[in-house]
Structure formats: structure tokens, C-alpha cells
Design a protein around this motif. Structure first.
Motif, PDB file in Angstrom:
ATOM      1  N   THR A  10      20.476  -5.526 -43.070  1.00  0.00           N
ATOM      2  CA  THR A  10      21.896  -5.784 -43.640  1.00  0.00           C
ATOM      3  C   THR A  10      22.440  -4.532 -42.908  1.00  0.00           C
ATOM      4  OG1 THR A  10      21.911  -4.675 -45.585  1.00  0.00           O
ATOM      5  CG2 THR A  10      21.710  -7.033 -45.587  1.00  0.00           C
ATOM      6  N   GLY A  11      24.022  -4.561 -42.735  1.00  0.00           N
ATOM      7  CA  GLY A  11      24.628  -3.409 -42.505  1.00  0.00           C
ATOM      8  C   GLY A  11      24.935  -3.579 -40.771  1.00  0.00           C
ATOM      9  N   PHE A  12      25.119  -2.470 -40.335  1.00  0.00           N
ATOM     10  CA  PHE A  12      25.592  -2.420 -38.794  1.00  0.00           C
ATOM     11  C   PHE A  12      24.704  -1.443 -37.905  1.00  0.00           C
ATOM     12  CE2 PHE A  12      29.937  -2.417 -40.622  1.00  0.00           C
ATOM     13  CZ  PHE A  12      30.315  -3.856 -40.088  1.00  0.00           C
ATOM     14  N   VAL A  13      24.207  -2.192 -36.625  1.00  0.00           N
ATOM     15  CA  VAL A  13      23.288  -1.406 -35.793  1.00  0.00           C
ATOM     16  C   VAL A  13      24.082  -1.083 -34.192  1.00  0.00           C
ATOM     17  CG1 VAL A  13      21.148  -2.360 -36.758  1.00  0.00           C
ATOM     18  CG2 VAL A  13      22.402  -3.477 -35.022  1.00  0.00           C
ATOM     19  N   ARG A  14      23.540  -0.081 -33.839  1.00  0.00           N
ATOM     20  CA  ARG A  14      24.021   0.405 -32.494  1.00  0.00           C
ATOM     21  C   ARG A  14      23.118  -0.288 -31.590  1.00  0.00           C
ATOM     22  NH1 ARG A  14      27.207   5.423 -32.783  1.00  0.00           N
ATOM     23  NH2 ARG A  14      27.702   4.629 -30.635  1.00  0.00           N
ATOM     24  N   LEU A  15      23.621  -0.254 -30.262  1.00  0.00           N
ATOM     25  CA  LEU A  15      23.127  -1.148 -29.143  1.00  0.00           C
ATOM     26  C   LEU A  15      21.531  -0.286 -28.833  1.00  0.00           C
ATOM     27  CD1 LEU A  15      23.147  -2.984 -26.781  1.00  0.00           C
ATOM     28  CD2 LEU A  15      24.275  -1.393 -25.425  1.00  0.00           C
ATOM     29  N   SER A  16      21.472   1.035 -28.931  1.00  0.00           N
ATOM     30  CA  SER A  16      20.165   1.646 -28.818  1.00  0.00           C
ATOM     31  C   SER A  16      19.196   1.186 -29.758  1.00  0.00           C
ATOM     32  CB  SER A  16      20.193   3.251 -29.121  1.00  0.00           C
ATOM     33  OG  SER A  16      20.755   3.587 -30.143  1.00  0.00           O
ATOM     34  N   GLN A  17      19.563   0.503 -31.166  1.00  0.00           N
ATOM     35  CA  GLN A  17      18.702  -0.132 -32.000  1.00  0.00           C
ATOM     36  C   GLN A  17      18.322  -1.500 -31.603  1.00  0.00           C
ATOM     37  OE1 GLN A  17      21.356   1.387 -35.254  1.00  0.00           O
ATOM     38  NE2 GLN A  17      19.486   1.527 -36.337  1.00  0.00           N
ATOM     39  N   ILE A  18      19.246  -2.147 -30.932  1.00  0.00           N
ATOM     40  CA  ILE A  18      19.018  -3.415 -30.266  1.00  0.00           C
ATOM     41  C   ILE A  18      17.970  -3.754 -29.456  1.00  0.00           C
ATOM     42  CG2 ILE A  18      20.231  -5.835 -29.894  1.00  0.00           C
ATOM     43  CD1 ILE A  18      22.780  -4.501 -31.402  1.00  0.00           C
ATOM     44  N   ILE A  19      18.450  -3.063 -28.285  1.00  0.00           N
ATOM     45  CA  ILE A  19      17.675  -3.305 -26.850  1.00  0.00           C
ATOM     46  C   ILE A  19      16.318  -2.501 -26.738  1.00  0.00           C
ATOM     47  CG2 ILE A  19      19.596  -4.497 -26.005  1.00  0.00           C
ATOM     48  CD1 ILE A  19      19.961  -1.962 -24.147  1.00  0.00           C
ATOM     49  N   ALA A  20      15.472  -2.901 -25.913  1.00  0.00           N
ATOM     50  CA  ALA A  20      14.254  -2.130 -25.595  1.00  0.00           C
ATOM     51  C   ALA A  20      14.606  -0.851 -24.926  1.00  0.00           C
ATOM     52  CB  ALA A  20      13.252  -3.250 -24.700  1.00  0.00           C
ATOM     53  N   PRO A  21      13.815   0.103 -25.181  1.00  0.00           N
ATOM     54  CA  PRO A  21      12.485   0.062 -25.711  1.00  0.00           C
ATOM     55  C   PRO A  21      12.344   0.327 -27.422  1.00  0.00           C
ATOM     56  CG  PRO A  21      12.886   2.318 -24.910  1.00  0.00           C
ATOM     57  CD  PRO A  21      14.086   1.559 -24.651  1.00  0.00           C
ATOM     58  N   ASN A  22      13.547   0.596 -27.879  1.00  0.00           N
ATOM     59  CA  ASN A  22      13.689   1.006 -29.297  1.00  0.00           C
ATOM     60  C   ASN A  22      13.792  -0.201 -30.312  1.00  0.00           C
ATOM     61  OD1 ASN A  22      13.306   3.787 -28.830  1.00  0.00           O
ATOM     62  ND2 ASN A  22      15.284   4.083 -28.409  1.00  0.00           N
ATOM     63  N   GLY A  23      14.470  -1.626 -29.745  1.00  0.00           N
ATOM     64  CA  GLY A  23      14.727  -2.604 -30.313  1.00  0.00           C
ATOM     65  C   GLY A  23      13.921  -3.626 -30.083  1.00  0.00           C
ATOM     66  N   PRO A  24      14.371  -4.667 -30.820  1.00  0.00           N
ATOM     67  CA  PRO A  24      13.529  -6.277 -30.715  1.00  0.00           C
ATOM     68  C   PRO A  24      13.694  -7.019 -29.427  1.00  0.00           C
ATOM     69  CG  PRO A  24      14.933  -6.369 -32.168  1.00  0.00           C
ATOM     70  CD  PRO A  24      15.091  -4.913 -31.707  1.00  0.00           C
ATOM     71  N   ILE A  25      15.113  -6.609 -28.718  1.00  0.00           N
ATOM     72  CA  ILE A  25      15.443  -7.532 -27.589  1.00  0.00           C
ATOM     73  C   ILE A  25      15.070  -6.858 -26.346  1.00  0.00           C
ATOM     74  CG2 ILE A  25      17.245  -8.898 -26.815  1.00  0.00           C
ATOM     75  CD1 ILE A  25      16.800  -9.504 -29.666  1.00  0.00           C
ATOM     76  N   PRO A  26      14.083  -7.395 -25.696  1.00  0.00           N
ATOM     77  CA  PRO A  26      13.695  -6.900 -24.306  1.00  0.00           C
ATOM     78  C   PRO A  26      14.794  -7.269 -23.074  1.00  0.00           C
ATOM     79  CG  PRO A  26      12.493  -8.897 -24.657  1.00  0.00           C
ATOM     80  CD  PRO A  26      13.423  -8.547 -25.864  1.00  0.00           C
ATOM     81  N   VAL A  27      15.872  -6.630 -23.042  1.00  0.00           N
ATOM     82  CA  VAL A  27      16.703  -6.830 -22.049  1.00  0.00           C
ATOM     83  C   VAL A  27      17.606  -5.449 -21.851  1.00  0.00           C
ATOM     84  CG1 VAL A  27      17.507  -9.290 -22.473  1.00  0.00           C
ATOM     85  CG2 VAL A  27      18.810  -7.443 -23.614  1.00  0.00           C
ATOM     86  N   SER A  28      18.067  -5.318 -20.511  1.00  0.00           N
ATOM     87  CA  SER A  28      19.019  -4.278 -20.222  1.00  0.00           C
ATOM     88  C   SER A  28      20.167  -4.358 -20.934  1.00  0.00           C
ATOM     89  CB  SER A  28      19.080  -4.419 -18.660  1.00  0.00           C
ATOM     90  OG  SER A  28      19.786  -5.207 -18.329  1.00  0.00           O
ATOM     91  N   ARG A  29      21.017  -3.181 -20.701  1.00  0.00           N
ATOM     92  CA  ARG A  29      22.192  -2.939 -21.097  1.00  0.00           C
ATOM     93  C   ARG A  29      23.160  -3.698 -20.616  1.00  0.00           C
ATOM     94  NH1 ARG A  29      23.529   1.664 -24.050  1.00  0.00           N
ATOM     95  NH2 ARG A  29      25.693   1.649 -23.214  1.00  0.00           N
ATOM     96  N   SER A  30      23.209  -4.023 -19.157  1.00  0.00           N
ATOM     97  CA  SER A  30      23.896  -4.921 -18.686  1.00  0.00           C
ATOM     98  C   SER A  30      23.731  -6.458 -18.793  1.00  0.00           C
ATOM     99  CB  SER A  30      23.861  -4.523 -16.976  1.00  0.00           C
ATOM    100  OG  SER A  30      22.690  -4.928 -16.538  1.00  0.00           O
ATOM    101  N   THR A  31      22.447  -6.816 -19.151  1.00  0.00           N
ATOM    102  CA  THR A  31      22.102  -8.175 -19.572  1.00  0.00           C
ATOM    103  C   THR A  31      22.629  -8.487 -20.822  1.00  0.00           C
ATOM    104  OG1 THR A  31      20.098  -8.041 -17.963  1.00  0.00           O
ATOM    105  CG2 THR A  31      20.282  -9.930 -19.913  1.00  0.00           C
ATOM    106  N   TRP A  32      22.494  -7.298 -21.675  1.00  0.00           N
ATOM    107  CA  TRP A  32      22.860  -7.574 -23.301  1.00  0.00           C
ATOM    108  C   TRP A  32      24.496  -7.944 -23.316  1.00  0.00           C
ATOM    109  CZ3 TRP A  32      21.308  -8.693 -27.943  1.00  0.00           C
ATOM    110  CH2 TRP A  32      22.305  -8.525 -28.881  1.00  0.00           C
ATOM    111  N   TRP A  33      25.238  -6.993 -22.378  1.00  0.00           N
ATOM    112  CA  TRP A  33      26.712  -7.015 -22.407  1.00  0.00           C
ATOM    113  C   TRP A  33      27.179  -8.300 -21.859  1.00  0.00           C
ATOM    114  CZ3 TRP A  33      29.768  -4.783 -25.879  1.00  0.00           C
ATOM    115  CH2 TRP A  33      29.470  -3.655 -26.209  1.00  0.00           C
ATOM    116  N   ALA A  34      26.469  -8.622 -20.613  1.00  0.00           N
ATOM    117  CA  ALA A  34      26.905 -10.286 -20.212  1.00  0.00           C
ATOM    118  C   ALA A  34      26.642 -11.335 -21.143  1.00  0.00           C
ATOM    119  CB  ALA A  34      26.034 -10.324 -18.859  1.00  0.00           C
ATOM    120  N   GLY A  35      25.654 -10.970 -21.966  1.00  0.00           N
ATOM    121  CA  GLY A  35      25.240 -12.038 -22.863  1.00  0.00           C
ATOM    122  C   GLY A  35      26.206 -12.072 -24.026  1.00  0.00           C
ATOM    123  N   CYS A  36      26.579 -11.031 -24.326  1.00  0.00           N
ATOM    124  CA  CYS A  36      27.798 -10.940 -25.582  1.00  0.00           C
ATOM    125  C   CYS A  36      28.971 -11.463 -24.604  1.00  0.00           C
ATOM    126  CB  CYS A  36      28.155  -9.510 -25.876  1.00  0.00           C
ATOM    127  SG  CYS A  36      26.853  -8.701 -26.656  1.00  0.00           S
TER     128      CYS A  36
END
Length: 69
Positions: A10-36
Motif C-alpha cells: 500500500t501507499g505511494f511509490v516513485r518511478l525509481s521503485q517501479i521500473i528496472a533495475p530496482n523495480g518489477p517492471i522491465p521498461v525504460s523511463r520513456s516507455t513507462w511514460w508513453a504507457g501512462c
């Protein structure tokens, strides 16, 4: 490697906690923002002009369902 047990439930997470290499989603920042923008990934929440977060529940659902949102 990402350990799913360490991701908040629960709670809020920042992008660095979401995308690889630290997070569970293996995409780049630009791919993440395009997906949002397209609706593929959860929508961000602006807390302040310099702080953007996502609900941990939304991100957890995304990687537990294998991306089928």
C-alpha cells in the motif's frame, strides 16, 4: 534482481521503485511514460510540482497480473 516481497503493498511509490533495475517492471523511463499516456500503465499522481507517485496497489496489480490491466 527484483524481489517481489520487498515491494510495498500500500501507499505511494516513485518511478525509481517501479521500473528496472530496482523495480518489477522491465521498461525504460520513456516507455513507462508513453504507457501512462496511452493508458497501458497506471496514471501518476502529482503530489507537488517535483514529486510524482503511483499507488503501490496499482503497480502491484500490474506486475501480478502480468501486465493485463
Amino acid at each position: 534482481m527484483f524481489e517481489i516481497d520487498r515491494f510495498p503493498t500500500t501507499g505511494f511509490v516513485r518511478l525509481s521503485q517501479i521500473i528496472a533495475p530496482n523495480g518489477p517492471i522491465p521498461v525504460s523511463r520513456s516507455t513507462w511514460w508513453a504507457g501512462c499516456k496511452s493508458g497501458r500503465f497506471p496514471q501518476p499522481i502529482k503530489l507537488t510540482p517535483g514529486v510524482t507517485v503511483w499507488r503501490a496497489e496499482d503497480i502491484r496489480q500490474l506486475f501480478e497480473c502480468g501486465g493485463d490491466t
